[in-house]
Design a protein around this motif. Structure first.
Motif, PDB file in Angstrom:
ATOM      1  N   ILE A   9      49.613  38.466  45.811  1.00 18.44           N
ATOM      2  CA  ILE A   9      49.520  39.018  44.461  1.00 18.44           C
ATOM      3  C   ILE A   9      50.297  40.321  44.343  1.00 18.44           C
ATOM      4  O   ILE A   9      51.036  40.531  43.389  1.00 18.44           O
ATOM      5  N   LEU A  10      50.157  41.200  45.334  1.00 21.90           N
ATOM      6  CA  LEU A  10      50.866  42.484  45.275  1.00 21.90           C
ATOM      7  C   LEU A  10      52.378  42.283  45.320  1.00 21.90           C
ATOM      8  O   LEU A  10      53.122  42.971  44.632  1.00 21.90           O
ATOM      9  N   PHE A  11      52.830  41.304  46.106  1.00 18.12           N
ATOM     10  CA  PHE A  11      54.266  41.086  46.274  1.00 18.12           C
ATOM     11  C   PHE A  11      54.879  40.339  45.084  1.00 18.12           C
ATOM     12  O   PHE A  11      55.862  40.776  44.504  1.00 18.12           O
ATOM     13  N   TYR A  12      54.264  39.213  44.709  1.00 14.18           N
ATOM     14  CA  TYR A  12      54.876  38.368  43.673  1.00 14.18           C
ATOM     15  C   TYR A  12      54.464  38.735  42.257  1.00 14.18           C
ATOM     16  O   TYR A  12      55.278  38.749  41.347  1.00 14.18           O
ATOM     17  N   PHE A  13      53.162  39.015  42.062  1.00 16.76           N
ATOM     18  CA  PHE A  13      52.688  39.256  40.708  1.00 16.76           C
ATOM     19  C   PHE A  13      52.827  40.724  40.313  1.00 16.76           C
ATOM     20  O   PHE A  13      53.075  41.040  39.164  1.00 16.76           O
ATOM     21  N   LYS A  14      52.649  41.647  41.265  1.00 15.23           N
ATOM     22  CA  LYS A  14      52.742  43.078  40.960  1.00 15.23           C
ATOM     23  C   LYS A  14      54.091  43.658  41.363  1.00 15.23           C
ATOM     24  O   LYS A  14      54.378  44.813  41.099  1.00 15.23           O
ATOM     25  N   GLU A  15      54.891  42.871  42.081  1.00 14.77           N
ATOM     26  CA  GLU A  15      56.248  43.251  42.488  1.00 14.77           C
ATOM     27  C   GLU A  15      56.307  44.532  43.316  1.00 14.77           C
ATOM     28  O   GLU A  15      57.208  45.345  43.160  1.00 14.77           O
TER      29      GLU A  15
ATOM     30  N   THR B 289      45.889  30.008  40.087  1.00 15.29           N
ATOM     31  CA  THR B 289      44.571  29.503  40.486  1.00 15.29           C
ATOM     32  C   THR B 289      44.537  29.210  41.985  1.00 15.29           C
ATOM     33  O   THR B 289      43.572  29.533  42.669  1.00 15.29           O
ATOM     34  N   LYS B 290      45.626  28.615  42.498  1.00 13.69           N
ATOM     35  CA  LYS B 290      45.690  28.324  43.936  1.00 13.69           C
ATOM     36  C   LYS B 290      45.719  29.629  44.747  1.00 13.69           C
ATOM     37  O   LYS B 290      45.104  29.720  45.803  1.00 13.69           O
ATOM     38  N   VAL B 291      46.455  30.620  44.226  1.00 14.30           N
ATOM     39  CA  VAL B 291      46.503  31.923  44.917  1.00 14.30           C
ATOM     40  C   VAL B 291      45.098  32.510  44.993  1.00 14.30           C
ATOM     41  O   VAL B 291      44.685  33.036  46.021  1.00 14.30           O
ATOM     42  N   MET B 292      44.356  32.389  43.882  1.00 14.25           N
ATOM     43  CA  MET B 292      42.997  32.949  43.836  1.00 14.25           C
ATOM     44  C   MET B 292      42.062  32.257  44.818  1.00 14.25           C
ATOM     45  O   MET B 292      41.045  32.819  45.214  1.00 14.25           O
ATOM     46  N   ASP B 293      42.411  31.041  45.223  1.00 16.91           N
ATOM     47  CA  ASP B 293      41.577  30.311  46.183  1.00 16.91           C
ATOM     48  C   ASP B 293      41.861  30.697  47.636  1.00 16.91           C
ATOM     49  O   ASP B 293      41.114  30.321  48.534  1.00 16.91           O
TER      50      ASP B 293
ATOM     51  N   ASP C 249      45.932  48.301  32.510  1.00 15.04           N
ATOM     52  CA  ASP C 249      45.898  46.830  32.519  1.00 15.04           C
ATOM     53  C   ASP C 249      46.216  46.277  33.897  1.00 15.04           C
ATOM     54  O   ASP C 249      45.590  45.319  34.370  1.00 15.04           O
ATOM     55  N   GLU C 250      47.210  46.902  34.527  1.00 13.14           N
ATOM     56  CA  GLU C 250      47.631  46.461  35.860  1.00 13.14           C
ATOM     57  C   GLU C 250      46.478  46.514  36.858  1.00 13.14           C
ATOM     58  O   GLU C 250      46.252  45.587  37.629  1.00 13.14           O
ATOM     59  N   ILE C 251      45.744  47.637  36.832  1.00  9.84           N
ATOM     60  CA  ILE C 251      44.645  47.828  37.772  1.00  9.84           C
ATOM     61  C   ILE C 251      43.521  46.847  37.472  1.00  9.84           C
ATOM     62  O   ILE C 251      42.945  46.250  38.378  1.00  9.84           O
ATOM     63  N   LYS C 252      43.250  46.643  36.192  1.00  2.51           N
ATOM     64  CA  LYS C 252      42.197  45.698  35.815  1.00  2.51           C
ATOM     65  C   LYS C 252      42.512  44.303  36.346  1.00  2.51           C
ATOM     66  O   LYS C 252      41.650  43.609  36.889  1.00  2.51           O
ATOM     67  N   ARG C 253      43.770  43.906  36.198  1.00  2.53           N
ATOM     68  CA  ARG C 253      44.167  42.585  36.676  1.00  2.53           C
ATOM     69  C   ARG C 253      44.099  42.512  38.201  1.00  2.53           C
ATOM     70  O   ARG C 253      43.719  41.484  38.765  1.00  2.53           O
ATOM     71  N   LEU C 254      44.472  43.603  38.854  1.00  4.71           N
ATOM     72  CA  LEU C 254      44.407  43.639  40.317  1.00  4.71           C
ATOM     73  C   LEU C 254      42.958  43.498  40.788  1.00  4.71           C
ATOM     74  O   LEU C 254      42.653  42.696  41.673  1.00  4.71           O
ATOM     75  N   VAL C 255      42.054  44.256  40.174  1.00  6.19           N
ATOM     76  CA  VAL C 255      40.635  44.199  40.546  1.00  6.19           C
ATOM     77  C   VAL C 255      40.112  42.781  40.317  1.00  6.19           C
ATOM     78  O   VAL C 255      39.377  42.225  41.144  1.00  6.19           O
ATOM     79  N   PHE C 256      40.532  42.161  39.205  1.00  6.67           N
ATOM     80  CA  PHE C 256      40.092  40.795  38.901  1.00  6.67           C
ATOM     81  C   PHE C 256      40.494  39.815  40.001  1.00  6.67           C
ATOM     82  O   PHE C 256      39.761  38.879  40.308  1.00  6.67           O
ATOM     83  N   THR C 257      41.665  40.047  40.615  1.00  9.98           N
ATOM     84  CA  THR C 257      42.103  39.115  41.658  1.00  9.98           C
ATOM     85  C   THR C 257      41.179  39.155  42.870  1.00  9.98           C
ATOM     86  O   THR C 257      41.119  38.204  43.637  1.00  9.98           O
ATOM     87  N   TYR C 258      40.463  40.254  43.043  1.00 11.65           N
ATOM     88  CA  TYR C 258      39.484  40.334  44.137  1.00 11.65           C
ATOM     89  C   TYR C 258      38.130  39.782  43.707  1.00 11.65           C
ATOM     90  O   TYR C 258      37.484  39.058  44.443  1.00 11.65           O
TER      91      TYR C 258
ATOM     92  N   ALA D  72      42.186  51.252  44.142  1.00 10.94           N
ATOM     93  CA  ALA D  72      41.654  50.051  43.472  1.00 10.94           C
ATOM     94  C   ALA D  72      41.279  48.973  44.496  1.00 10.94           C
ATOM     95  O   ALA D  72      40.235  48.328  44.384  1.00 10.94           O
ATOM     96  N   ILE D  73      42.126  48.795  45.499  1.00 15.12           N
ATOM     97  CA  ILE D  73      41.873  47.780  46.529  1.00 15.12           C
ATOM     98  C   ILE D  73      40.621  48.146  47.332  1.00 15.12           C
ATOM     99  O   ILE D  73      39.750  47.300  47.574  1.00 15.12           O
ATOM    100  N   ASN D  74      40.517  49.419  47.719  1.00  9.79           N
ATOM    101  CA  ASN D  74      39.339  49.855  48.480  1.00  9.79           C
ATOM    102  C   ASN D  74      38.054  49.685  47.685  1.00  9.79           C
ATOM    103  O   ASN D  74      37.047  49.211  48.217  1.00  9.79           O
ATOM    104  N   LYS D  75      38.083  50.071  46.415  1.00  8.15           N
ATOM    105  CA  LYS D  75      36.887  49.914  45.558  1.00  8.15           C
ATOM    106  C   LYS D  75      36.509  48.441  45.432  1.00  8.15           C
ATOM    107  O   LYS D  75      35.334  48.088  45.483  1.00  8.15           O
ATOM    108  N   SER D  76      37.518  47.585  45.263  1.00  9.47           N
ATOM    109  CA  SER D  76      37.252  46.148  45.118  1.00  9.47           C
ATOM    110  C   SER D  76      36.626  45.590  46.391  1.00  9.47           C
ATOM    111  O   SER D  76      35.665  44.820  46.343  1.00  9.47           O
ATOM    112  N   LYS D  77      37.177  45.998  47.538  1.00  4.16           N
ATOM    113  CA  LYS D  77      36.650  45.498  48.817  1.00  4.16           C
ATOM    114  C   LYS D  77      35.243  46.032  49.090  1.00  4.16           C
ATOM    115  O   LYS D  77      34.390  45.308  49.586  1.00  4.16           O
ATOM    116  N   ASP D  78      35.017  47.306  48.738  1.00  4.78           N
ATOM    117  CA  ASP D  78      33.664  47.872  48.885  1.00  4.78           C
ATOM    118  C   ASP D  78      32.683  47.074  48.056  1.00  4.78           C
ATOM    119  O   ASP D  78      31.582  46.756  48.480  1.00  4.78           O
ATOM    120  N   TYR D  79      33.103  46.759  46.841  1.00  5.42           N
ATOM    121  CA  TYR D  79      32.240  46.024  45.938  1.00  5.42           C
ATOM    122  C   TYR D  79      31.927  44.639  46.500  1.00  5.42           C
ATOM    123  O   TYR D  79      30.794  44.176  46.462  1.00  5.42           O
TER     124      TYR D  79
END
Length: 197
Positions: A149-155, A135-139, A36-45, A84-91
């Motif tokens: 996101i990594l610092f505050y949401f994923k700790e 929503t503002k973070v996503m912008d 779930d964590e990874i899915k949410r992380l990928v979604f943020t990208y 996960a971050i590399n795959k998201s950025k590649d995508y």
């Protein structure tokens, strides 16, 4: 699943034990623990549920293929986040070439989604998404969005973030500070009362 790995910047014994199981068992544990964590992380990208599913699947295939390369120089969580971050950025990079086609597809499908078609995952992501701050973070531009996101949401600690993003600690801290400043600007009431048409 009481995993409190967020605060372990380096590998612990449990990480290595998981990886040293046979690959099928290891990937099962990793998917249960971090799915779930990874899915949410990928979604943020990607900001798109369908693409998020595809890339998340790709992330776990890559983790499975690379399990034997994990040497415990960082925590298992940082290592997985890094993939996960590399795959998201590649995508996102390859996405530019498909941008036009995707836009057309979205235009056709955006108004035809019925309630039955919304998955529980979509609902969870939308719940997060309905939060004004999120929503503002996503912008924010990706370079600020990812560290916030990594610092505050994923700790993750700044050390773990620097491992996951393969950048030095000072850069992470600078981006965190700039990201926070940009968020403050977004969240403070604008002068001149803009309306959202």
């Amino acid at each position: 699943m009481g995993h409190s790995k967020a605060f372990h910047p380096t590998c612990d014994k449990e990480d290595l034990e998981i990886v040293q199981l046979n690959p099928s068992q290891a990937i099962e544990i990793i998917m249960d623990t971090y799915g779930d964590e990874i899915k949410r992380l990928v979604f943020t990208y990607l900001k798109n549920s369908a693409d998020t599913d595809d890339v998340t699947q790709e992330v776990f295939v890559t983790i499975y293929q690379k399990l034997n390369t994990f040497q415990g120089k960082s925590s298992l969580r940082s290592w997985i986040y890094s993939i996960a971050i590399n795959k998201s950025k590649d995508y996102l990079r390859s996405w530019n070439s498909r941008n036009k086609r995707l836009r057309e597809k979205l235009a056709q499908s955006s108004h035809t989604i019925t309630k039955e078609e919304i998955t529980p995952e979509d609902r969870t992501l939308q719940k997060d998404n309905s939060n004004e701050l999120f929503t503002k973070v996503m912008d924010l531009p990706v370079k600020y969005r990812e560290v916030i996101i990594l610092f505050y949401f994923k700790e993750l600690s700044t050390k773990e973030i620097s491992q996951a993003l393969k950048m030095n600690d000072a850069t992470v801290r600078t981006r965190l500070n700039r990201g926070r400043e940009k968020l403050k600007e977004c969240l403070s009431p604008k002068r001149g009362g803009e309306s959202h048409g």
